[in-house]
Scaffold this active site. Structure first.
Site, PDB file in Angstrom:
ATOM      1  CG  ASP A 194      20.943  18.928  28.700  1.00 34.50           C
ATOM      2  OD1 ASP A 194      21.701  18.049  28.248  1.00 34.50           O
ATOM      3  OD2 ASP A 194      20.469  19.836  28.004  1.00 34.50           O
ATOM      4  CG  HIS A 218      23.742  18.286  25.401  1.00 40.99           C
ATOM      5  ND1 HIS A 218      22.599  18.809  25.956  1.00 40.99           N
ATOM      6  CD2 HIS A 218      23.703  18.616  24.091  1.00 40.99           C
ATOM      7  CE1 HIS A 218      21.888  19.407  25.013  1.00 40.99           C
ATOM      8  NE2 HIS A 218      22.528  19.308  23.866  1.00 40.99           N
ATOM      9  CB  SER A 247      21.391  21.651  21.675  1.00 42.87           C
ATOM     10  OG  SER A 247      20.566  20.544  21.650  1.00 42.87           O
TER      11      SER A 247
END
Length: 966
Positions: free
Chosen positions: A132, A163, A328
């Site tokens: 990520d 994120h 996600s």
């Protein structure tokens, strides 16, 4: 003594009621907005098509609100972090009491991970990788970050977006918003820059390192449509072959079908879709089917499983918690659950990508009213997966585990149309999961065993399957057709397929014999007599091309953020609504996945050609002309093709560092014009757009072309539009009147068919449709099937004389285009591309039936059970006391883990939480009434005189008169 007992009872009831009321008030106060009129601070990010929402509910009212978007030059590639076409599910945007009660504060608690924590399983000794945006070095939520590596061109290991931090937190956070496996070894792979840029080469290097570090579980909350990025796909296969369990987000391009992202659409990867906390499929969650297999085959079932992906709380970039939505989010929920499950297995050698997927899909809870291309096998059930995994024996299994063409809605689209003699075979693509080893094979051939009492001999079955199962999986394509003897029969037919899978012996095996596993696949279909020719429509799939691998642009040029045509152009993907409409009107729609030379035109009333990008074999052109002369009708929905505009819409791809030029326009008009030339018809290279009204229906023409040439005795409808080509090329606006857009023509030969041309397909396409034209399609089918010209068209005020072709240019093929690289018709030769040799028509080898004179099972769907699995052997503990914390809470930290024993978050908790305070209140009132009666009785009794004793004034005020309190 009786009074003492009553007082104790009253005290207990009141305390219980107060505790549960306090819990509910605490929960509601947490969800409340920080101040009236304040919106949440938002930061939207999309990993390819996986959009997430960062929300901080404690921002003061006077702080500045802002949002930022990122746009890349190729929005649909895997490396993109743009908003693109993704859908963001707003958490907290619409508040309601029902919604607030429905959203728990800890997703791990909701899925009952605390039961496994209480048993001592917390993910210890499991290596989990997060690919990520990185993670800060001293983030307070993590205690076991084993390694952080950076694979980008930026000199930092930290997360600049948030994120990656959130994803890691859902998996392994140890405080506040707790993850599933707080003791797991975290390996952080930073593969995205702070500008949301990544390259395939970075992933390949990082994947190699993950193999070196012997990673157990790998989460990818990213994705893209390019399943033909061969280096990436091959490396994913290599990863899983090395026993890495990969979990990936299915994509955020829902509710459109055919929008699965790679690598989640691969057989060896666990693809995860999203649901909300009320068990509804999230609108943003991508839908199946897979489009790898088109046009000749049919897609596989994906996602594999769904779980919570809307309003999930996880770790903030520097600390604290925030709520996000998207697949996600759903992906790390499953990755965290998988990590926790791996830590519960004593025989770790039994855990592999296939056995884990088998346990997850066999234990999943099916959601009612949802089809398999939306939910896969159902909702993640962590505890049931634990039971299955801890009594697992290596074996093969199938996904789906049965085929029931009568079961709606789960088996949609198979259940939406019965089968009949003479129809195109129904293809079901089944995935074989091999938990016995990374490689395997099918022994001999699959066997077809029809049930004679259930008319199984009225269907015939053909097989196509993987010669080698690697890694951990393969495919079994089953073609189902009706025998000739059942041409006029109606009823249900059943049978089953038997398949035996073999894998090499385990290394510690003494006898060295192969491991084998035999699996049964039940089949149930509904058969009807063949419908009349006028009701049968043939959809041309063979001549539709899409991305990947070439640049085939969207049909609507207004969609600048979604420039690639990548949804498959299939009646069960982006033309799903049109298909549903046609079925509701009584038409039967079949799919042609081979050239025009491979179907019997006498069986069909209309050939429907929509948005065709492929070229045509000369033999196809000749046959189609004969078929139309003999009664087959033709409806063509075209799109734009203008070489100047095609050059204008090129773009630079940062991943391949090349300019991408379209290989066709919205449709391949030069090829269509060659097909239509014998009837004196042609489309132009004009490009038009605008709203209009036709037969009292509001319509929208989105980047369509016009008709350049049409027979004089035909019917032509014109409209007034904007010249969109001029706008794209010169940024100028011009209005063009009397643009021919619709033509109807009857072949003059006796028994001849009819031809309809329309210049735009966007009104049928679900991708970016603004106004549908299903009513128009109905009217055109009435014309082509029955020869009835709609009065609303034949007497329309917009009817004009058909164009002769004079003064209107017809498009030529763009010089230097690379269509031959992706075409099934063309091949490169000296002097330019030329047609290939016409391929042979598909020939199915029907399996020899082995009839069974026994009764078929009445219900094919039982909760999926693997062979040799006995859930009773793995008993979960029954905790009566409060479930303890994995660790003490920090000051000011959420106390959401303090849940009374036997009460779990979710709907059951809501009902109990609402009911207990009511009973407590009623009980208190009963006890109070009892005391009032007793006191009244005592006052009415005669009392003996006692000497007066003067009491202090203070004591007289201790017992005021009893008055009801509010």
């Amino acid at each position: 003594m009786k009074l003492v007992n009553i007082w104790l009872l009253l005290l207990v009831v009141l305390l219980c009621g107060k505790k549960h009321l306090g819990d509910r008030l605490e929960k509601r106060s947490f969800e409340k907005a920080p101040c009236p009129g304040c919106s949440h601070l938002t930061l939207k990010v999309e990993f390819s098509s996986t959009v997430v929402e960062y929300a901080d509910p404690v921002v003061p009212c006077n702080e500045t609100r802002w949002s930022q978007k990122w746009q890349s030059s190729r929005p649909l590639r895997r490396a993109s972090l743009s908003l693109g076409s993704g859908f963001w599910h707003a958490t907290g945007r619409h508040s309601s009491r029902r919604l607030l009660r429905a959203i728990p504060r800890q997703v791990a608690q909701t899925l009952q991970a605390d039961v496994l924590w209480q048993m001592g399983y917390t993910g210890a000794n499991v290596r989990v990788a997060v690919f990520d945006t990185g993670l800060s070095e001293k983030h307070p939520h993590f205690k076991n970050v084993k390694e952080r590596t950076n694979w980008t061109n930026e000199r930092t290991l930290d997360d600049g977006l948030g994120h990656g931090t959130f994803v890691a937190g859902v998996i392994a956070s140890m405080r506040e918003c707790q993850g599933f496996a707080p003791d797991a070894e975290l390996h952080i792979f930073r593969v995205f820059t702070n500008n949301q840029v990544s390259y395939t080469s970075w992933f390949l290097d990082a994947f190699n390192y993950a193999i070196l570090k012997k990673i157990d579980v790998l989460n990818l909350s990213i994705g893209g449509p390019d399943f033909m990025d061969h280096p990436f796909v091959d490396k994913v296969w290599e990863l899983t072959a090395n026993n890495v369990i990969m979990v990936s987000a299915i994509g955020n391009d829902g509710p459109l079908y055919g929008t699965l992202n790679n690598p989640a659409d691969q057989m060896d990867v666990i693809g995860v879709g999203g649901i909300d906390f009320e068990d509804n499929i999230a609108r943003f969650s991508s839908r199946g089917m897979t489009t790898w297999e088109l046009p000749g085959g049919y897609g596989r079932v994906k996602p594999d499983i769904v779980t919570y992906g809307a309003g999930v709380r996880g770790s903030g970039m520097k600390g604290g918690c925030r709520a996000l939505s998207g697949t996600s989010v759903a992906s790390p929920v499953v990755a965290g659950a998988v990590t926790l499950l791996v830590s519960t297995v004593q025989k770790r050698e039994l855990v592999n990508p296939a056995s884990m997927k088998q346990a997850l899909i066999a234990s999943a809870r099916r959601l009612p009213g949802v089809n398999m291309f939306e939910q896969g096998h159902g909702k993640l059930d962590l505890l049931r997966a634990y039971q299955i995994l801890n009594s697992y024996k290596p074996q093969a299994s199938l996904s789906p585990s049965y085929i029931d063409l009568t079961e709606c809605p789960y088996m949609w689209p198979y259940c939406s149309q019965p089968i009949y003699y003479g129809g195109m075979p129904t293809i079901v693509n089944v995935t074989i999961l091999n938990g016995m080893g990374v490689t395997g094979r099918i022994v001999d051939k699959p066997e077809w065993q029809p049930y004679l009492p259930q008319n199984g001999d009225n269907i015939e079955v053909a097989f196509s399957y993987s010669s080698v199962l690697w890694p951990w999986s393969g495919y079994l394509a089953i073609s189902i057709s009706v025998t000739k003897k059942a041409a006029s029969w109606e009823g249900i037919a059943q049978g089953h397929v038997m398949i035996t899978v073999a894998s090499p012996a385990e290394a510690e095996s003494k006898n060295g014999a192969e491991q084998t596993s035999t699996v049964k696949l039940p089949i149930k279909v509904k058969i009807i007599p063949a419908p009349p020719r006028s009701k049968r429509i043939l959809w041309d799939q063979y001549h539709n091309l899409r991305y990947p691998p070439g640049y085939f642009p969207r049909d609507n040029l207004r969609m600048k953020n979604d420039p690639l045509d990548w949804n498959g152009d299939h009646i069960h993907t982006n033309f799903r609504d049109m298909y549903q409409h046609l079925r509701s009107m009584g038409y039967f729609v079949e799919v042609l996945g081979s050239p025009f030379t491979c179907f019997d035109a006498n069986q069909y009333g209309t050939l429907l050609m929509v948005d065709s990008e492929e070229e045509y074999f000369p033999e196809e052109v000749a046959k189609l002309r004969r078929d139309v002369d003999n009664g087959l009708s033709l409806i063509i929905f075209s799109d734009w093709y203008n070489t100047s505009v095609m050059r204008k819409v090129k773009f630079y791809d940062e991943n391949t560092r090349q300019w991408w030029m379209p290989d066709t326009g919205g449709a391949n008009i030069p090829a269509l014009n060659e097909l239509l030339s014998v009837w004196n018809m042609a489309f132009s290279d004009g490009l038009y757009e605008g709203d209009f009204t036709l037969a009292s229906h509001d319509m929208y023409y989105a980047s369509g072309c016009s008709i350049a040439k049409f027979p004089e005795d035909g019917v032509v409808i014109t409209q007034t539009f904007k010249d969109q080509g001029l706008e794209v090329l010169k940024q100028e606006t011009a209005v063009v009147e009397n643009v021919p857009i619709l033509g109807l023509y009857q072949i003059p030969a006796e028994g001849g068919g009819r031809i309809v041309l329309y210049g735009d397909s966007n009104c049928l396409d679900d991708s970016h449709r603004q106004k549908d034209c299903f009513w128009l399609l109905d009217a055109l089918l009435q014309y082509t099937s029955y020869g009835v010209t709609p009065p609303s068209l034949s007497h329309s005020g917009h009817r004009q004389r058909p164009p002769s072709g004079a003064g209107l240019a017809t498009p030529e093929r763009m010089e230097g285009n690379h269509l031959h690289r992706y075409s099934k018709v063309l091949e490169a030769r000296l002097g330019g591309p030329e047609p290939r040799a016409l391929p042979a028509c598909p020939h199915l080898s029907w399996a020899k039936p082995q009839p069974l004179n026994e009764t078929a099972p009445s219900n094919l769907w039982k909760h999926q059970k693997l062979l040799s699995i006995d859930l009773d052997k793995v008993v979960l503990p029954n905790f009566r006391s409060n479930r303890p914390q994995v660790r003490p809470l920090s000051p000011g930290e959420s106390g959401a883990w303090d849940i009374p024993g036997g009460i779990m978050p979710g709907r059951y908790n809501q009902e109990v939480g609402q009911t207990i305070p009511v009973f407590a209140f009623l009980g208190a009132m009963v006890v109070l009434a009892f005391f009032v009666v007793q006191i009244n009785k005592a006052k009415s009794r005669p009392k003996r005189r006692k000497p007066r004793v003067k009491r202090p004034q203070l004591m007289q005020q201790v017992h005021p008169p009893k008055t009801p309190s509010v």
